[in-house]
Design an enzyme around this catalytic site. Structure first.
Site, short mmCIF file in Angstrom:
data_model
loop_
_atom_site.label_atom_id
_atom_site.label_comp_id
_atom_site.label_asym_id
_atom_site.label_seq_id
_atom_site.Cartn_x
_atom_site.Cartn_y
_atom_site.Cartn_z
N ASP A 1 -19.83 3.80 21.07
CA ASP A 1 -19.50 4.83 22.05
C ASP A 1 -18.37 5.71 21.54
OD1 ASP A 1 -19.67 6.24 24.33
OD2 ASP A 1 -18.75 4.74 25.63
N LYS B 1 -29.56 0.92 27.09
CA LYS B 1 -28.19 1.03 27.62
C LYS B 1 -27.84 -0.21 28.42
CE LYS B 1 -26.21 4.75 28.16
NZ LYS B 1 -25.78 6.07 27.89
N ARG C 1 -21.72 17.07 16.38
CA ARG C 1 -23.13 17.28 16.73
C ARG C 1 -23.31 18.64 17.42
NH1 ARG C 1 -26.25 16.35 21.24
NH2 ARG C 1 -28.44 16.15 20.73
N GLU D 1 -20.90 7.56 13.62
CA GLU D 1 -20.05 7.70 14.79
C GLU D 1 -18.58 7.60 14.40
OE1 GLU D 1 -22.12 8.20 17.24
OE2 GLU D 1 -21.04 7.89 19.13
N CYS E 1 10.25 12.29 47.06
CA CYS E 1 10.04 11.01 46.39
C CYS E 1 9.79 9.93 47.45
CB CYS E 1 11.27 10.65 45.56
SG CYS E 1 11.19 8.98 44.91
N TYR F 1 0.84 -1.20 0.00
CA TYR F 1 0.00 0.00 0.00
C TYR F 1 0.88 1.25 0.00
CZ TYR F 1 -3.53 3.41 1.32
OH TYR F 1 -4.36 4.51 1.35
N ASP F 2 1.87 1.24 0.90
CA ASP F 2 2.75 2.41 1.02
C ASP F 2 3.48 2.68 -0.29
OD1 ASP F 2 1.94 2.68 3.58
OD2 ASP F 2 3.73 1.79 4.48
N CYS G 1 10.17 12.90 40.56
CA CYS G 1 11.36 12.82 41.39
C CYS G 1 12.52 13.18 40.48
CB CYS G 1 11.53 11.40 41.91
SG CYS G 1 13.19 11.08 42.52
N CYS H 1 13.08 7.39 47.26
CA CYS H 1 14.46 7.76 47.59
C CYS H 1 14.52 9.01 48.45
CB CYS H 1 15.27 7.97 46.31
SG CYS H 1 14.82 9.48 45.43
N CYS I 1 17.74 7.80 41.77
CA CYS I 1 16.62 7.19 42.49
C CYS I 1 16.49 5.71 42.10
CB CYS I 1 15.34 7.95 42.15
SG CYS I 1 13.85 7.15 42.73
N TYR J 1 -24.85 5.44 10.40
CA TYR J 1 -26.06 4.79 10.87
C TYR J 1 -27.35 5.58 10.61
CZ TYR J 1 -24.60 7.54 14.95
OH TYR J 1 -24.16 8.54 15.76
N GLU K 1 -29.44 -1.89 16.36
CA GLU K 1 -28.03 -1.64 16.03
C GLU K 1 -27.20 -1.48 17.29
OE1 GLU K 1 -27.99 1.99 13.82
OE2 GLU K 1 -28.84 1.07 12.04
N LYS L 1 -24.84 0.41 19.73
CA LYS L 1 -24.68 1.84 20.00
C LYS L 1 -23.20 2.10 20.24
CE LYS L 1 -26.64 5.48 22.90
NZ LYS L 1 -25.38 6.07 23.30
S1 IVH Z 1 -29.09 6.91 15.62
C1 IVH Z 1 -31.86 10.71 16.84
N1 IVH Z 1 -27.56 4.84 15.80
O1 IVH Z 1 -25.67 7.63 20.41
C2 IVH Z 1 -30.54 10.15 17.03
N2 IVH Z 1 -27.02 6.70 17.16
O2 IVH Z 1 -26.76 8.61 22.89
C3 IVH Z 1 -30.27 9.11 16.01
N3 IVH Z 1 -24.99 6.39 18.49
O3 IVH Z 1 -25.88 10.98 19.43
C4 IVH Z 1 -29.00 8.48 16.26
N4 IVH Z 1 -24.52 4.37 17.79
O4 IVH Z 1 -23.86 9.59 18.67
C5 IVH Z 1 -27.78 6.08 16.25
N5 IVH Z 1 -26.29 2.91 15.80
C6 IVH Z 1 -26.51 4.15 16.23
C7 IVH Z 1 -25.66 4.75 17.18
C8 IVH Z 1 -25.95 6.05 17.62
C9 IVH Z 1 -24.13 5.36 18.56
C10 IVH Z 1 -24.83 7.62 19.30
C11 IVH Z 1 -25.09 8.90 18.58
C12 IVH Z 1 -26.10 9.61 19.41
C13 IVH Z 1 -25.90 8.97 20.74
C14 IVH Z 1 -27.08 9.12 21.64
#
Ligand code: IVH
Length: 692
Positions: free
Chosen positions: A117, A338, A136, A198, A432, A36-37, A450, A435, A455, A250, A113, A115
């Protein structure tokens, strides 16, 4: 000619896009990083020769540009709403009831889906080109982070360019032509398409970056989300490019046409346009299926290489979504489920202070052992004293601990209501703890260190690091042995490790003849470790594996590095000002010369590759002879210096010699040079020339 270069450039771009897509979206690369490089370098070179052919969507334009002064604010065309949360199966059933009350008799299908983080972003494509990316923010407007997002190789700069090409198959078996691609994917690119998704940092990348940060004495990120947010806030997109961030889409923002009837269809179309979408999505025919899917992911979440903090449940049918509408805060057609946080409550038995290899003092909480996400946790880092003060953690406190990225346990919160009376604020040590040496706070930083170079606690950490797998790789030289060696006074420096003999080692606790022999063998073998590993092992502030490799490649030898000036160091790509300053200080430190000499004496070879030939180096094509002494350089050092500037060093003057450097107390070579009419310089003139 012009046409063929253009074609070649387009072909290379196509190839690179295809490989990005295979790697970042399909997860099935077909070429090695090196291949690739090479393609990338070829494209870069061609574009360098033909700047008029560079386009903004070329893969070379991802690497990041000049730092920004600040971020512009962008108003979202369609607001980015938030989501309501649920925490149990029953709450999900209530959500379903609310939905069906509005929808009536029709069947309601859900897409479930993961979620992710990370940080939500909105990507805006106009006529298929990425024109803007925003955070956002408050949902109405966010920061313009286009420059940063462009560096993410999982984000297509142009929609649809690789989708059909990227289907796995023999590398040569591709048909070119954009039109045929669009035809194949049968997806028309809308005039305006906003993709929301995300940005996140994979766990593996998080670990790598934190290890690097710790090595560089920078505060580690608490978890991958913070690392992502921190990275996206950087004004220098070249730095962002190094953070290994990913994007998964998403949902949609503004789209200028009626694009899809269901969420799944939208996801399919995005895929056809080469936008990576959240792979963790499943269709559920009713809420009980939703609950089953959520439960399954909750159990299996640890298998993903990124953090998910729950599931998102969305009505699939977009007409039904319309009907459901939204409140001012969140849509009624989706809900987050959650996961129970992987947190546990325990007590802080004591707070201890550890001394790192650069002398940094780190507070650590010793905890009453508690089960957390499958392991027993009995210690948690408190990172630094500012962080400790912010959370006000005290001995005897009841705290909540959480695993950051399933990785390092940390104290998230003190349960103040459970605090015992008369508890004492924990004060940073004034000396420290090991020491009793002087401590000092980093200028502008968060660490207290320190500063006693002798030490023993620092020595133990330095030796452990030196012997570590990524540095000198001395198997068997683990922490307890290092502690013993330091305690017994057998090892006071890196070089002392090489002076150990089998008998001395065999006499230590828990060591037999055989293990002593193995250790000495491993020590011996490490003498041939390449320069970059030695540099990484020395524990120079801010110099981790990557910086060490860059320095080794750039200078080729330790001597060349030791004589580098600040400008030379700062001129190196990838070496920032802090590293350059630290390397310079190290190279000119009082004890450095002895340390290096010592290592050489015990037999370290430190082989480096020949320094990168610099085009147009000051001594390019010159054959140089030095006679007499020049400043305090040794012969070897001078040779390295000559090589580094592109010249060749020889020892005898002949007609082939192009330059003779005459130092203090020169030999007969100076005379010979004059006789042959060769170019002659004094030692000082020579050094000045190279420095300029
Ligand atoms: S849909 C109306 N789908 O979760 C909001 N959000 O806690 C529609 N997030 O701000 C968002 N995975 O940053 C959606 N599969 C997913 C997600 C997702 C992570 C995040 C998103 C949102 C936050 C809310």
């Amino acid at each position: 000619m012009g046409k063929s270069v253009e074609k070649l450039i387009e072909r290379l771009r196509g190839e690179l896009r295809r490989h990005d897509h295979l790697y970042y979206v399909e997860n099935s690369p077909v070429v090695s990083d090196q291949q690739y490089d090479e393609l990338f370098a070829e494209l870069k070179q061609l574009e360098g020769k033909h700047p008029e052919l560079v386009t903004v969507d070329s893969p070379t334009q991802r690497v990041g540009g000049r730092p920004l002064e600040g971020f512009k604010t962008i108003r979202h065309a369609v607001a980015m709403l938030s989501m309501d949360n649920t925490y149990s199966a029953d709450e999900l059933r209530e959500f379903d009831k609310r939905v069906r009350k509005i929808i009536g008799e029709q069947q309601v299908r859900y897409v479930v889906e993961t979620k992710i983080d990370g940080v939500a972003v909105s990507l805006r494509y106009e006529a298929g080109k990425l024109v803007q990316a925003a955070t956002r923010g408050d949902g109405v407007s966010g920061d313009d982070i286009t420059a940063n997002i462009r560096t993410l190789r999982s984000v297509p700069l142009v929609l649809g360019k690789v989708a059909a090409e990227a289907k796995p198959g023999p590398a040569g078996d591709r048909q070119g032509g954009e039109e045929s691609l669009f035809e194949k994917s049968r997806v028309k690119v809308p005039a305006v398409l906003e993709v929301r998704g995300e940005v996140f940092m994979p766990n593996s990348e998080f670990r790598r970056i934190n290890a690097e940060r710790e090595q560089a004495a920078e505060a580690p990120f608490a978890n991958p989300r913070n690392a992502t947010a921190g990275s996206l806030k950087m004004l220098d997109s070249r730095e962002v490019a190094k953070r290994g961030l990913r994007f998964l889409g998403y949902s949609l923002g503004e789209v200028d046409v009626d694009w899809a009837g269901t969420h799944r269809e939208a996801l399919e179309k995005l895929t056809a346009l080469s936008v990576p979408i959240n792979p963790g999505h499943e269709l559920a025919n009713d809420i009980e299926e939703v609950i089953e899917i959520c439960g399954r992911w909750e159990k299996n979440r640890v298998e993903l290489d990124y953090q998910i903090d729950g599931m998102v449940v969305k009505v699939d049918d977009l007409a039904q979504r319309e009907q459901l509408g939204q409140t001012s805060r969140a849509p009624r057609w989706c809900i987050a489920y959650k996961f129970a946080a992987e947190r546990a409550e325990t007590k802080v038995k004591e707070i201890v202070v550890q001394v790192g290899k650069t002398g940094a003092l780190t507070p650590v909480a010793n905890l009453e052992p508690v089960q957390l996400a499958g392991t027993t946790v009995s210690r948690a880092s408190l990172h630094n004293f500012e962080e400790l003060a912010r959370k006000d953690v005290r001995q005897g406190d009841t705290v909540l601990v959480e695993k950051a990225g399933e990785i390092i346990p940390q104290v998230v919160e003190v349960l103040k209501e459970k605090r015992p009376q008369n508890s004492q604020v924990f004060r940073p040590p004034l000396q420290c703890p090991q020491c009793k040496g002087t401590v000092a706070k980093d200028e502008g930083g968060v660490y207290i260190r320190c500063i006693n170079p002798a030490c023993p606690a620092q020595l133990v950490e330095r030796l452990r690091h030196f012997a570590g797998r990524d540095q000198m790789d001395i198997e068997g030289l683990g922490v307890s042995l290092v502690e013993q060696l330091v305690r017994e006074g057998l090892v006071k420096s890196f070089a002392d490790v090489y002076r150990l003999d089998e008998q001395q080692v065999a006499a230590l606790e828990r060591m037999g003849k055989k293990s002593a022999a193995n250790l000495v063998k491993a020590i011996e073998a490490s003498k041939n470790q390449p320069l970059e590993r030695v540099l990484a092992g020395l524990g120079i502030l801010h110099v981790g594996r990557r910086a060490a490799a860059v320095l080794a490649e750039e200078f080729g030898s330790l001597d060349a590095l030791l004589h580098a000036d600040k400008e030379q160091l700062q001129a190196i790509d990838e070496i920032g000002p802090a590293i350059a300053e630290s390397v310079y200080q190290f190279c000119h430190g009082e004890t450095t010369r002895n340390l290096i000499e010592d290592l050489r004496q015990v037999g370290l070879q430190m082989p480096g590759q020949t320094a990168r030939k610099k085009k147009g180096g000051k001594l390019q094509g010159k054959t140089v002879v030095v006679t007499g002494s020049v400043a305090d350089f040794t012969r070897g050092q001078l040779e390295a210096l000559i090589k580094e500037h592109g010249g060749k060093a020889t020892s005898s003057v002949s007609k082939k010699t192009t330059l003779v450097v005459v130092g203090e107390n020169p030999g007969s070579k100076a005379k010979k040079a004059n006789q042959l009419g060769l170019e002659v310089m004094t030692g000082q003139e020579f050094l000045d020339m190279l420095a300029n």
